[in-house]
Design a protein around this motif. Structure first.
Motif, PDB file in Angstrom:
ATOM      1  N   LYS A 165       0.827  -1.206   0.000  1.00  0.00           N
ATOM      2  CA  LYS A 165       0.000   0.000   0.000  1.00  0.00           C
ATOM      3  C   LYS A 165       0.864   1.259   0.000  1.00  0.00           C
ATOM      4  O   LYS A 165       0.573   2.227  -0.710  1.00  0.00           O
ATOM      5  CB  LYS A 165      -0.940   0.001   1.208  1.00  0.00           C
ATOM      6  N   ASP A 166       1.922   1.247   0.794  1.00  0.00           N
ATOM      7  CA  ASP A 166       2.837   2.392   0.830  1.00  0.00           C
ATOM      8  C   ASP A 166       3.523   2.587  -0.522  1.00  0.00           C
ATOM      9  O   ASP A 166       3.698   3.715  -0.988  1.00  0.00           O
ATOM     10  CB  ASP A 166       3.890   2.202   1.927  1.00  0.00           C
ATOM     11  N   PHE A 167       3.890   1.487  -1.142  1.00  0.00           N
ATOM     12  CA  PHE A 167       4.527   1.553  -2.459  1.00  0.00           C
ATOM     13  C   PHE A 167       3.565   2.125  -3.500  1.00  0.00           C
ATOM     14  O   PHE A 167       3.939   2.971  -4.317  1.00  0.00           O
ATOM     15  CB  PHE A 167       4.989   0.160  -2.882  1.00  0.00           C
ATOM     16  N   GLN A 168       2.325   1.686  -3.463  1.00  0.00           N
ATOM     17  CA  GLN A 168       1.350   2.139  -4.454  1.00  0.00           C
ATOM     18  C   GLN A 168       1.012   3.616  -4.297  1.00  0.00           C
ATOM     19  O   GLN A 168       0.619   4.267  -5.269  1.00  0.00           O
ATOM     20  CB  GLN A 168       0.083   1.281  -4.363  1.00  0.00           C
ATOM     21  N   LYS A 169       1.189   4.148  -3.095  1.00  0.00           N
ATOM     22  CA  LYS A 169       0.958   5.576  -2.889  1.00  0.00           C
ATOM     23  C   LYS A 169       1.967   6.431  -3.641  1.00  0.00           C
ATOM     24  O   LYS A 169       1.739   7.618  -3.862  1.00  0.00           O
ATOM     25  CB  LYS A 169       1.012   5.907  -1.392  1.00  0.00           C
ATOM     26  N   ARG A 170       3.077   5.831  -4.021  1.00  0.00           N
ATOM     27  CA  ARG A 170       4.136   6.556  -4.726  1.00  0.00           C
ATOM     28  C   ARG A 170       4.040   6.372  -6.237  1.00  0.00           C
ATOM     29  O   ARG A 170       5.020   6.569  -6.955  1.00  0.00           O
ATOM     30  CB  ARG A 170       5.519   6.085  -4.235  1.00  0.00           C
ATOM     31  N   PHE A 171       2.858   6.034  -6.717  1.00  0.00           N
ATOM     32  CA  PHE A 171       2.719   5.737  -8.146  1.00  0.00           C
ATOM     33  C   PHE A 171       3.142   6.910  -9.027  1.00  0.00           C
ATOM     34  O   PHE A 171       3.825   6.725 -10.038  1.00  0.00           O
ATOM     35  CB  PHE A 171       1.280   5.337  -8.478  1.00  0.00           C
ATOM     36  N   SER A 172       2.754   8.118  -8.672  1.00  0.00           N
ATOM     37  CA  SER A 172       3.105   9.273  -9.506  1.00  0.00           C
ATOM     38  C   SER A 172       4.618   9.432  -9.619  1.00  0.00           C
ATOM     39  O   SER A 172       5.146   9.695 -10.712  1.00  0.00           O
ATOM     40  CB  SER A 172       2.489  10.552  -8.932  1.00  0.00           C
TER      41      SER A 172
END
Length: 210
Positions: A165-172
C-alpha cells in the motif's frame, strides 16, 4: 541559433519527457533552451484546455520559437486531439511553430515495455515474477494503461500488505521515474504514437533552427 522551446505537459508526472526532448534535439544537433511553465506563478487558476494553457504561457511572458503540446488521446482519438491543438495554436499564438505529443490512450502505455526499468523502479531489480508485458505493437490497444502499469509495478515489487500500500501511494513518482528512464531507441520506437511524436519533433526542430 538556440531554439527557445516551451513544453506543455498534461501533469507534473509528465515532465520526465522533457529529458527526451532535450536528447532528441541534441541528436539533431539543435541547441535548445527548454521551459516548462510554472502556472502556479499566476494569481488566477488557468483553464486546463490547450488554449487555456497557451493563454497562460503568454501571461507569464517569454518569447518562444516552438511549443510542444502533450495531450493524451484518451477516448477522443488522435485526429480529434491534433485538431484541438492546431485550432488552439491558430487562435492564441499562430506565430509560434508547434509539435504534438499525442499518446494513444495514455502515456502509461509507453512505460509498459521495459521490463528492466519496471523492476528497477519497483525496487526489486532481481525479481523473477513473470510480468507478462505487452508487445510494442499491441500496447496501444490496452483499455486502461494506467491501471495496467499500477498492477505491473505492484507485481514487480513482490510486496504485500502495508508495504505494498505504501509503495502504491508513490505511483506518480514511480511513473515519473519510468518516464525519465524510457529508452527512446528501445521497444517504444516500435509504437506508432512515439514514432510520430519523434518525427514531428525532429521536423519542427529543423524548421525553427534554419
Amino acid at each position: 541559433m538556440t531554439v527557445r522551446v516551451v513544453y506543455l505537459c498534461e501533469g507534473p508526472s509528465d515532465e520526465g519527457i522533457a529529458f527526451h526532448i532535450e536528447q532528441i534535439a541534441a541528436e539533431c544537433n539543435v541547441d535548445i533552451v527548454l521551459t516548462i511553465p510554472d502556472f502556479r506563478l499566476l494569481p488566477e487558476r488557468i483553464e486546463k484546455t490547450v488554449s487555456g494553457k497557451l493563454k497562460a504561457v503568454k501571461r507569464l511572458g517569454g518569447d518562444y520559437d516552438l511549443v510542444i503540446i502533450h495531450r493524451d488521446a484518451d477516448g477522443d482519438g488522435v485526429d480529434a486531439r491534433r485538431s484541438e491543438i492546431s485550432k488552439a495554436i491558430g487562435e492564441v499564438c499562430p506565430e509560434i511553430d508547434f509539435a504534438c505529443l499525442i499518446p494513444v490512450k495514455m502515456t502509461e502505455a509507453w512505460l509498459l515495455l521495459d521490463e528492466a526499468a519496471i523492476r528497477q523502479v519497483a525496487e526489486n531489480p532481481k525479481g523473477r515474477i513473470p510480468l507478462s508485458l505487452p508487445r510494442a505493437t499491441q500496447v496501444e490497444n490496452i483499455a486502461d494503461p494506467k491501471e495496467r502499469l499500477k498492477d505491473v509495478l505492484a507485481l514487480a515489487s513482490d510486496l504485500s500488505g502495508r508495504r505494498l500500500k505504501d509503495f502504491q501511494k508513490r505511483f506518480s513518482q514511480n511513473r515519473r521515474r519510468l518516464l525519465e528512464q524510457l529508452d527512446r531507441n528501445g521497444r517504444v520506437s516500435d509504437v506508432p504514437s512515439w514514432r510520430t511524436f519523434r518525427q514531428e519533433l525532429e521536423e519542427a526542430l529543423m524548421r525553427v533552427s534554419n
